[in-house]
Design a protein around this motif. Structure first.
Motif, short mmCIF file in Angstrom:
data_model
loop_
_atom_site.label_atom_id
_atom_site.label_comp_id
_atom_site.label_asym_id
_atom_site.label_seq_id
_atom_site.Cartn_x
_atom_site.Cartn_y
_atom_site.Cartn_z
N THR A 87 -15.39 48.56 -34.17
CA THR A 87 -14.51 47.60 -34.84
C THR A 87 -13.17 47.56 -34.12
O THR A 87 -12.61 48.60 -33.78
CB THR A 87 -14.30 47.99 -36.32
OG1 THR A 87 -15.59 48.10 -36.94
CG2 THR A 87 -13.47 46.96 -37.05
N VAL A 88 -12.68 46.35 -33.92
CA VAL A 88 -11.40 46.13 -33.26
C VAL A 88 -10.54 45.27 -34.18
O VAL A 88 -11.02 44.29 -34.75
CB VAL A 88 -11.59 45.41 -31.90
CG1 VAL A 88 -10.26 45.03 -31.27
CG2 VAL A 88 -12.40 46.27 -30.95
N LYS A 89 -9.29 45.65 -34.34
CA LYS A 89 -8.33 44.86 -35.12
C LYS A 89 -7.38 44.19 -34.13
O LYS A 89 -6.79 44.87 -33.29
CB LYS A 89 -7.57 45.75 -36.09
CG LYS A 89 -6.60 44.99 -36.97
CD LYS A 89 -6.10 45.80 -38.15
CE LYS A 89 -5.40 47.07 -37.74
NZ LYS A 89 -4.84 47.81 -38.88
N ALA A 90 -7.25 42.87 -34.22
CA ALA A 90 -6.43 42.13 -33.26
C ALA A 90 -5.42 41.24 -33.98
O ALA A 90 -5.66 40.76 -35.08
CB ALA A 90 -7.32 41.28 -32.36
N THR A 91 -4.29 41.05 -33.31
CA THR A 91 -3.26 40.12 -33.75
C THR A 91 -3.01 39.14 -32.61
O THR A 91 -2.84 39.54 -31.45
CB THR A 91 -1.96 40.86 -34.10
OG1 THR A 91 -2.21 41.71 -35.23
CG2 THR A 91 -0.84 39.89 -34.46
N TYR A 92 -3.03 37.86 -32.95
CA TYR A 92 -2.84 36.79 -31.97
C TYR A 92 -1.62 35.97 -32.41
O TYR A 92 -1.54 35.56 -33.56
CB TYR A 92 -4.10 35.90 -31.92
CG TYR A 92 -3.93 34.61 -31.18
CD1 TYR A 92 -3.81 34.60 -29.80
CD2 TYR A 92 -3.91 33.41 -31.86
CE1 TYR A 92 -3.68 33.40 -29.11
CE2 TYR A 92 -3.79 32.20 -31.19
CZ TYR A 92 -3.67 32.20 -29.81
OH TYR A 92 -3.54 31.01 -29.14
N ILE A 93 -0.70 35.81 -31.50
CA ILE A 93 0.52 35.04 -31.79
C ILE A 93 0.57 33.85 -30.84
O ILE A 93 0.55 34.02 -29.61
CB ILE A 93 1.79 35.91 -31.63
CG1 ILE A 93 1.72 37.08 -32.60
CG2 ILE A 93 3.05 35.07 -31.86
CD1 ILE A 93 2.71 38.19 -32.31
N ASN A 94 0.64 32.66 -31.42
CA ASN A 94 0.81 31.43 -30.66
C ASN A 94 2.25 30.99 -30.89
O ASN A 94 2.58 30.49 -31.98
CB ASN A 94 -0.20 30.38 -31.13
CG ASN A 94 -0.11 29.10 -30.33
OD1 ASN A 94 0.94 28.72 -29.83
ND2 ASN A 94 -1.24 28.41 -30.22
N THR A 95 3.12 31.18 -29.92
CA THR A 95 4.55 30.87 -30.09
C THR A 95 4.80 29.37 -30.16
O THR A 95 5.87 28.94 -30.58
CB THR A 95 5.40 31.47 -28.96
OG1 THR A 95 5.01 30.88 -27.71
CG2 THR A 95 5.24 32.98 -28.89
N LEU A 96 3.82 28.58 -29.76
CA LEU A 96 3.98 27.12 -29.76
C LEU A 96 3.46 26.48 -31.05
O LEU A 96 3.85 25.38 -31.39
CB LEU A 96 3.28 26.51 -28.55
CG LEU A 96 3.70 27.08 -27.19
CD1 LEU A 96 2.84 26.48 -26.09
CD2 LEU A 96 5.17 26.84 -26.93
N ASP A 98 2.50 28.25 -34.72
CA ASP A 98 2.29 29.45 -35.52
C ASP A 98 1.07 29.34 -36.44
O ASP A 98 0.50 30.35 -36.82
CB ASP A 98 3.55 29.78 -36.34
CG ASP A 98 3.47 31.16 -36.94
OD1 ASP A 98 3.17 32.11 -36.19
OD2 ASP A 98 3.67 31.29 -38.17
N LYS A 99 0.66 28.12 -36.79
CA LYS A 99 -0.50 27.94 -37.66
C LYS A 99 -1.78 28.45 -36.99
O LYS A 99 -2.76 28.74 -37.67
CB LYS A 99 -0.67 26.47 -38.04
CG LYS A 99 0.43 25.94 -38.97
CD LYS A 99 0.11 24.58 -39.53
CE LYS A 99 0.01 23.47 -38.52
NZ LYS A 99 1.24 23.07 -37.84
#
Length: 146
Positions: A87-96, A98-99
């Motif tokens: 299991t992997v926990k990931a966070t993805y941030i799109n600065t352009l 946010d939705k």
């Protein structure tokens, strides 16, 4: 949906699982970078990408599956196969946009193998195969909807 993002930074994924190969964090980080390079027009940068991805390995477990009856009610039934789950926990941030971002999303996959196989002999190979599926899921959850 299209984006104007041209860069992504992928932070080192840390191994916070109790078991598994010591180099799992480095392995998934490198596989992720390679996957994004090969499957998108994004340039992987060291930091401050327009898109950012970070995470950790939170689980590495071996579970007996497929019980086999001995036919004798006095005997303990054993399993003929074992399931390796990561299991992997990931966070993805799109600065352009946010939705499009997500935080602490879990991705998991498994591989079953017969008990005759010593897990130490196949652990690295199976870990890479499981990571391939998890990376594909992370990719699809983050940028595939462009």
């Amino acid at each position: 949906m299209s984006t104007t993002a041209s860069t992504i930074s992928i932070s080192e994924f840390y191994n916070n699982a109790d078991l598994g190969p010591a180099n799992m964090g480095q392995t998934i980080t490198n596989q992720l970078k390679n996957y994004f390079i090969q499957n998108s027009s994004l340039k992987v940068v060291a930091e401050e990408g327009e898109l950012m991805l970070e995470g950790e390995i939170t689980g590495f477990s071996l579970t007996p599956i497929a019980p086999v009856s001995t036919g004798n009610p006095e005997d303990i039934n054993s399993a003929s196969s074992t399931r390796l789950t990561i299991t992997v926990k990931a966070t993805y941030i799109n600065t352009l946009d946010d939705k499009m971002s997500f935080k602490d999303k879990n991705f998991s996959f498994y591989k079953d193998f017969p008990n005759e196989i010593n897990v130490a002999d196949v652990e690295e190979q199976y870990t890479r195969q499981i990571f391939e599926r998890i990376i594909n899921d992370i990719f699809n959850a983050s940028v595939a909807n462009w």
